[in-house]
Enzyme design. Structure first.
Site, short mmCIF file in Angstrom:
data_model
loop_
_atom_site.label_atom_id
_atom_site.label_comp_id
_atom_site.label_asym_id
_atom_site.label_seq_id
_atom_site.Cartn_x
_atom_site.Cartn_y
_atom_site.Cartn_z
N ARG A 79 0.82 -1.22 0.00
CA ARG A 79 0.00 0.00 0.00
C ARG A 79 0.85 1.26 0.00
O ARG A 79 0.48 2.28 -0.58
CB ARG A 79 -0.94 -0.01 1.21
CG ARG A 79 -2.07 -1.03 1.06
CD ARG A 79 -2.94 -1.11 2.28
NE ARG A 79 -4.10 -1.96 2.03
CZ ARG A 79 -5.00 -2.29 2.95
NH1 ARG A 79 -4.86 -1.83 4.19
NH2 ARG A 79 -6.01 -3.06 2.65
N GLY A 101 -9.18 -8.76 -0.16
CA GLY A 101 -7.92 -9.03 0.53
C GLY A 101 -7.43 -10.45 0.39
O GLY A 101 -6.24 -10.70 0.14
#
Length: 395
Positions: A36, A351
């Site tokens: 991220r 995810g």
């Protein structure tokens, strides 16, 4: 929905507040997956190169409005600095006089990382007063946190009422662009692959996708509710009784919409869900009371492979089984291998799906892997994302 992006506004000498998603995993104080941070680095670097005074804001974990050291963003300062190749100043709070002073001392191209915005309860409440305090730090607002764009929080939605322009960062723009390519204007046939444990968590997505896709594959624990709705014994596997009627409606809708809907035809059965389990194979008609089926079987993997062979766009959300355990990872890994070898546009969301692809080491073989599980699912459900809707419209 067209929104202004970072490269469409003047940033030179301005205080540019960039909301990112640095909610990264840790182990013994070390960041174990910096994806991220890596994905938002181009947005931050661009602002730096344009001479902006860069203020980075993020959440981490769920501290529920309390200051908790284990959720402090101080832990990521060195990693962020490494990816930006520049020193990063850290603010002990995201608002207040001391933070304001740090912003005022920033030079052009310098970076300040604020402390976790969720240390303040007002962040989750989208409190206007708190949003205004965040806005006081900025001349330009940039949202690059796709993973939090489905939340109407102060740093994702409320702040835009006090800062103009409010624009998308490169990561958020890329997420929306790929979603539009795969869902709103796809090359057909469009195939959707849905897995995971429960129908209830994917019901809205299932219903919305029926209006969009040509082919749908359903695997994982959620498949058992559909099999039960068809009258089959499902062993000792997940059943959402309250979802049986919904499952029937979805199957009926697939026939009405001429969507090719596929379910598993065989399973890996086991005496327990652990690494040392004794396993065997059973067709969907041979499951018996008490049997566990933690993965799809080889006949299903071949069926699914053939079902999407002609697809030109493929969206995948949710694993085919308990892939974290080696005896039950084959179904998910076979699906990953099929997508990696496909010439179709492949978009991975959720995810667990992204984790499985990364574990298989073939992330570079997919066209796009989303950074936001919840946000991606809400887009699949046809919902508007508050953090995106709040941004300034482009002409």
């Amino acid at each position: 929905m067209k929104k202004l992006s970072l490269d469409q506004v003047d940033l030179g000498g301005k205080r540019v507040f960039i909301r990112v998603d640095f909610n990264v995993p840790f182990d013994n104080g070390n960041v174990t997956d910096a994806t991220r941070i890596e994905r938002s680095a181009p947005t931050i670097r661009y602002a730096m190169q344009k001479g902006a005074k860069v203020i980075i804001a993020s959440h981490m974990g769920r501290p529920k409005g309390e200051v908790k050291p284990e959720f402090s963003l101080r832990q990521v300062v060195d990693v962020v600095s490494k990816h930006l190749d520049t020193p990063v100043v850290f603010a002990e709070d995201c608002i207040g006089e001391e933070t304001q002073k740090l912003v005022e001392t920033l030079g052009d191209g310098e970076v300040l990382l604020l402390e976790n915005v969720r240390f303040h309860k007002q962040e989750m409440d989208n409190d206007p007063g708190f949003a205004k305090k965040l806005a006081a730090l900025a001349d330009v607002y940039v949202n690059d946190a796709f993973g939090a764009a489905h939340r109407a929080h102060a740093s994702t939605e409320g702040i835009t009422r006090f800062v103009q322009p409010s624009v998308s960062g490169f990561l958020l723009k890329k997420e929306i662009d790929y979603f539009n390519k795969s869902m709103e204007n796809p090359q057909r046939p469009l195939a959707a692959i849905l897995g995971g444990a429960k129908v209830s968590t994917k019901l809205a997505a299932l219903e919305h996708l029926m209006d969009k896709c040509d082919i749908m594959l359903v695997g994982g624990g959620m498949a058992f509710t559909f099999l039960k709705a068809m009258g089959y014994e499902i062993g000792d596997n997940i059943l959402e009784t309250e979802m049986l009627k919904s499952a029937e409606k979805i199957m009926a809708k697939s026939r009405g919409e001429n969507v090719k809907l596929y379910f598993p035809v065989d399973f890996v059965v086991a005496d327990a869900i652990d690494e040392n389990a004794k396993t065997d194979l059973a067709t969907y008609q041979e499951l018996t009371c008490g049997q566990l089926a933690p993965d799809i079987g080889p006949a299903t993997t071949e069926l699914f492979r053939l079902a999407i062979k002609q697809a030109r766009t493929i969206i995948w959300n949710g694993p085919m089984g308990v892939f974290e355990k080696a005896p039950f990872a084959n179904g998910t890994n076979a699906m990953i291998d099929t997508l990696a070898k496909s010439s179709a546009l492949t978009v991975i969301g959720g995810g667990d799906s992204v984790l499985a692809v990364n574990m298989a080491g073939v992330g570079d073989k997919m066209d796009f892997m989303s950074t936001g599980g919840g946000a991606f699912l809400e887009l699949m459900e046809g919902k508007e994302l508050p953090g995106l809707a709040a941004l300034t419209d482009s002409d």
